[in-house]
Every structure is written in C-alpha cells, then in structure tokens.
Design an enzyme around this catalytic site. Structure first.
Site, mmCIF file in Angstrom:
data_model
loop_
_atom_site.group_PDB
_atom_site.id
_atom_site.type_symbol
_atom_site.label_atom_id
_atom_site.label_comp_id
_atom_site.label_asym_id
_atom_site.label_seq_id
_atom_site.Cartn_x
_atom_site.Cartn_y
_atom_site.Cartn_z
ATOM 1 N N ASP A 96 2.923 -0.582 0.372
ATOM 2 C CA ASP A 96 1.643 -1.280 -0.261
ATOM 3 C C ASP A 96 1.097 -2.470 0.458
ATOM 4 O O ASP A 96 1.726 -3.247 1.085
ATOM 5 C CB ASP A 96 1.965 -1.916 -1.699
ATOM 6 C CG ASP A 96 0.945 -2.516 -2.265
ATOM 7 O OD1 ASP A 96 0.026 -1.904 -2.659
ATOM 8 O OD2 ASP A 96 0.930 -3.960 -2.482
ATOM 9 N N GLU B 4 -0.424 1.881 3.368
ATOM 10 C CA GLU B 4 -1.791 1.717 2.852
ATOM 11 C C GLU B 4 -2.269 0.340 3.629
ATOM 12 O O GLU B 4 -1.884 -0.704 3.424
ATOM 13 C CB GLU B 4 -1.561 1.340 1.197
ATOM 14 C CG GLU B 4 -2.847 0.861 0.541
ATOM 15 C CD GLU B 4 -2.877 -0.073 -0.515
ATOM 16 O OE1 GLU B 4 -3.719 0.115 -1.445
ATOM 17 O OE2 GLU B 4 -1.989 -1.020 -0.477
#
Length: 573
Positions: free
Chosen positions: A221, A290
């Site tokens: 993330d 990401e």
C-alpha cells in the site's frame, strides 16, 4: 524407523520441488476482496474472515488464481484497517489467526493463492511502537518521523507546509513528546521512519510472519509515500485557485513521494521473499505495488522487485469520454515500457476508486474487463465488478470514510470512497445476502433486488456469465503467449488482436453512440469469425457468424470475436 523418516522427508522435498511453478502469475487473475464488505458470518453487519472462507468457491468459480485481502490486521479502524495497531494479529471484528489459517487452508484446497495487503508507510497511533516512541523509549524513539515546532512570533507552527492526503497539515502536535509527528494520511496514522534500520528489520519480520502462515505475496500500500525529503523542505504550490490551500492537491509533492530510497527497500523485500520461496520450495511470491505516480516512476518498480507495479490507466487516465485512440496510446505505452522478462498488468477497479460500471457507464460495464482479460499479463478485478455492481450515492450524513468526512459537506463527494465499498450483492434477501442484519456498516445499494450474483447465475447471459467466458478465454495459449496488435479503425473503433498459429481472438469496442462496420479483410485473418462474447447490452449475441470485410460493431458495444476453430472446440460443434 529412522530410515523411513528420512525417506519420507526426501520424498516430500522432491514432491514439493517438482510442484513449484515459477510462472504461475504470468497470466493470472487477481481478485481483490474488501473484507469489511464481502460477507458477514456472524450478523454484526461487518464482513469477516469466516464470511470470506464461506464464499471462496465463488472466487474459484470465476477463475481467479489469487485473491488479495485488504487489511485484516488489528486496528482501531480510523481508516478501516489501514491504521494498524498490530502487524502480526487479526482485527477481532474480522476474526482470529485461527480463522485466517482456516481461510488459507480452504484457499489452498481450491487452488487459490492468498495475497495480503502490506501497509508499510504508517501504523496506528494505538500501536505499542508509537506509544513507546512518544515516551522516547529506545529503539522506538526513532521509529516515527518527529520534528520540532517552528516558532514564529512566539507561536508554535508545524515544521513545514506538508499536507495530508486527508486534508490539512500532515503534522500533528504531541503534547507529551513536545514535537510534531508526520502523518501523510489520517492523524491516527503516524508515518514510520524508514531511515531507521531497526524499524526496517521489524517490518521484514512482519513479512516473514505472514509468509510462514502460507501467504503467497503482498500488495504494498502507498509504497511511494515511505520516504520523505531528508531536509524537510516546503513543497511548491500547484498554483490552483479552484481548491482550498489545505487541500492535498494544492501542493506539488516532490518531497513526500517517490523518493529514491523507496526502490532500495523494495529490492530488499524482493530478496527476502525470493529467499523464503527457495528455502520452503514454494512458488515465487507476488509483489503488487500501489503507487499513484508518473508513468516512468511507476514502471521503475519493475526493476526494483515488484512483480507488477499497478497499472491504473483504466482508473486515472481513461474515462467514459476517452476515445479509441486514447485507449490505444496508453495500452501501447504500457506494453512498450514493460521490461524484458516482466509481465504487464491491467487494473479494472479497486476499493479507492469508483466502480467500473459507474466510471464508464452501465452499457460499458463489461468492456474494461474484456480488454484487461484479453491483453497479455495479469488482470486485477475488484470484488463485485464481475457482476456489474455500481456505486451507491451517499449523503454527507451517511459518509464514514475519513477522506470524505474531512473534506466537508461541499466537497465530500470528490474524496469519499464509500460509494464503491458497499456490501457485496449475493442475492435478493436481507442486506443482499451479505448479512442477516438489516443494518450494515455501509448501506447496501438499493438495486440489489435485481443486481445480484444468485439472479445472474440463473440467467442465460449477463455480467457474471460474460466474466466466466472471458476467464476461460484467458487460459487459452493464444492469450497466454500469442502476438498482440492494437489498432484503431475509423477513429473510433478499438481493435485488439491476439494470434497464435490458427487461433485468432479479436476484441472490438465501440464507445460511441453510432454503430460501425469495419473492414479488416486485408489482414492475414480468417475470412469468417464468430462472436464468442459481447457486452450485456449489445445487439450481437454469441454464436453469430461475421465476415471480416464488414464486421458490425453496435453502438456502446464491446465484442469478442474468435476464429471458428476456437468456438467449435469450446462448444463441441
């Protein structure tokens, strides 16, 4: 007895080694599950691990190779799990480590791999590390990014002008430590300090803990937020007059994103995972990164250890007004950028952005999946997109996402991620079959009575049936390793051709409100093709024969054509 034990161990090692598949991910479908909204097993209105386990047959049924779980770690849920108070335990709302182990075992029995969401940029303010850091207890005193206040005319101010993704200053004063801490997201998500070697070592222990429990990889993330400028310089203004100065987009983030050190840490994690796979004789671990970054900075993650850096072109760069040439340009750019030996990837949707059926319109709900499943590489699908789920509109009073709440009543719709996070629509019973509770953590979309999985399973042709057809096609050698060609006809028809030997697969999309006839007979193609699949609203139906000198593509349609031999072999004609 000793000989038998040694022989048994030897046979297990040989069997394990023989079973390793180094290429398992290269043509994979990764299915993202947002645990809070997937399936509630205990009636509290919140999804959980046992609920996911009970529905894994669906994930296998649609042909996923792996599923990625959004955070399930222990958390006070300030940002619904992205604020982690224990990186090696399960949030009790979702279950226990024993529940997780059962989920992994069930997944393995179905041939599914489990991908965990790894959140390295920050922890929760409730994490023991942070509480000790406040007290300056070593080594935790340097686990977070702390800075002294800037004193101007006797008044305390943040160290610089950095802003939070969730609005306002990225700095929060702590009255115990008498310093500011950095939080690039919510104030309850203090940023970790990756310049500290002990912190980096602790995070490798986290990764190893989950790999030892059977996890096959990680989605990392917000990876490009991990490091900040060592000199803590002010970021330049974006010179925007249409947004408040406290809005994250009012600055150009050259000092809080995309720092070079990030790529070096990722390389160390890649080595850690490769060493683990070699030691345990298991398939290579997948790393999905990401980073909402420029094209060049995103692609750079390939050579730093990422299996695939998420390609968000269908989310950030293309929309319902994009033309065929826009699609071609961006597809070609990505394919040319993929380094030799690496694989492309195509993200259809995720938990942070509006659903594909809402971004592109209901009539085009199947189009992006059709493109993603036909192009080479990995397709990433968000739970619910396989049945055409749509965003639900929220009032400000209903909004619970901190990104929306912090934006205020006038601007919450620009930031809130609640619309795409509503519960999965399994059937037309109470709360769409997601929960026995009529009150769920987010309201169920009102269209669940007619838009749900059970209904689509009972119909002849719909989003679910189309998705299964696409997944079946993706497994064919022509998609897995065939040649690729992307063209535009008549300035408005996108044409993707995959070829291998006598097998031909063509996807044509017409995003306009006018039908078109396309002549592709001059190419080395069979003179006659057949419609293998078409979007739900198309007037063409599977089994329709077409000639290449006049391929009819209806308005707002996406059509999958194949050579006759493919259709006949799959339909036993």
């Amino acid at each position: 007895m000793l000989r038998l034990t040694i022989l048994t161990c030897f046979l297990l090692i040989v069997a394990s080694s023989a079973a390793v598949n180094p290429n398992w991910y290269k043509n994979a479908v990764v299915y993202q599950i947002y645990p809070r909204s997937f399936k509630d097993s205990n009636g509290d209105g919140i999804g959980d691990l046992n609920g996911i386990t009970s529905k894994l047959e669906h994930v296998a049924d649609i042909g996923a190779d792996a599923f990625w779980l959004s955070p399930i770690y222990k958390s006070p849920q300030v940002d619904f799990g992205y604020d982690i108070s224990n990186f090696t335990d399960i949030e009790p709302t979702y279950g226990t480590l024993a529940d997780f182990d059962r989920l992994v075992a069930k997944a393995k029995s179905l041939g599914l791999k489990v991908i965990m969401d790894f959140v390295p940029n920050h922890s929760s303010h409730e994490h023991p590390w942070f509480k000790k850091s406040i007290q300056r207890i070593k080594p935790y005193d340097e686990f977070y990014v702390w800075r002294n206040a800037k004193i101007i005319n006797g008044t305390r101010h943040p160290p610089n002008n950095w802003l939070s993704n969730f609005q306002g200053s990225a700095w929060q004063w702590n009255d115990v430590r008498k310093q500011y801490y950095l939080h690039q997201f919510a104030a309850g998500q203090p940023d970790l300090n990756y310049r500290n070697p002990t912190l980096r070592q602790e995070m490798t222990k986290v990764l190893t803990f989950w790999m030892n429990r059977g996890v096959s990889g990680f989605r990392i993330d917000a990876i490009n937020h991990m490091y900040e400028d060592i000199h803590f310089r002010d970021e330049p203004s974006a010179n925007r007059t249409d947004i408040p100065k406290t809005d994250y987009d009012s600055l150009v983030h050259i000092y809080t994103k995309d720092q070079n050190e990030t790529y070096e840490v990722l390389k160390s994690w890649r080595k850690l995972m490769d060493d683990h796979s070699a030691r345990t004789k298991t398939d290579p671990k997948m790393i999905l990164t990401e980073a909402y970054a420029s094209h060049d900075l995103t692609v750079k993650y390939y050579n730093s250890g990422s299996t695939v850096p998420f390609n968000f072109m269908f989310i950030t760069d293309l929309h319902n007004s994009s033309n065929a040439m826009d699609f071609k340009r961006l597809i070609d750019r990505w394919m040319k950028a993929v380094p030799n030996g690496k694989v492309a990837n195509w993200v259809v949707g995720n938990h942070d952005n509006h659903r594909v059926a809402s971004r592109f319109g209901r009539s085009r709900a199947d189009e992006i999946s059709m493109i993603a499943m036909t192009l080479p590489g990995i397709a990433v699908i968000y739970n619910g997109d396989e049945i055409g789920m749509e965003d639900r509109n929220f009032t400000y009073a209903e909004t619970v996402d901190p990104a929306g709440c912090n934006s205020g009543p006038a601007r919450y719709q620009l930031r809130s991620r609640d619309p795409e996070r509503t519960p999965y629509q399994w059937d037309n019973t109470t709360s769409a079959g997601f929960s026995t509770n009529r009150k769920t953590w987010l309201p169920v979309h009102s269209n669940y009575k007619t838009l749900n999985l059970k209904r689509q399973k009972g119909e002849y042709y719909n989003h679910y049936q189309i998705f299964k057809i696409l997944r079946s096609m993706k497994r064919r050698p022509v998609i897995e390793r065939g040649t690729s060609k992307v063209e535009v006809y008549g300035n408005r028809i996108l044409c993707i051709t995959r070829s291998l030997g006598n097998d031909t697969v063509i996807v044509m999309t017409n995003p306009s409100n006018r039908p078109a006839a396309v002549n592709i007979s001059s190419r080395e193609l069979p003179p006659v093709l057949i419609v293998y699949a078409a979007n739900v609203d198309s007037t063409l139906r599977p089994g329709t024969l077409v000639v290449t000198n006049s391929l009819f593509v209806p308005e707002y349609s996406s059509i999958l054509f194949t050579s006759l031999n493919i259709y006949w072999s799959d339909h036993n004609v």
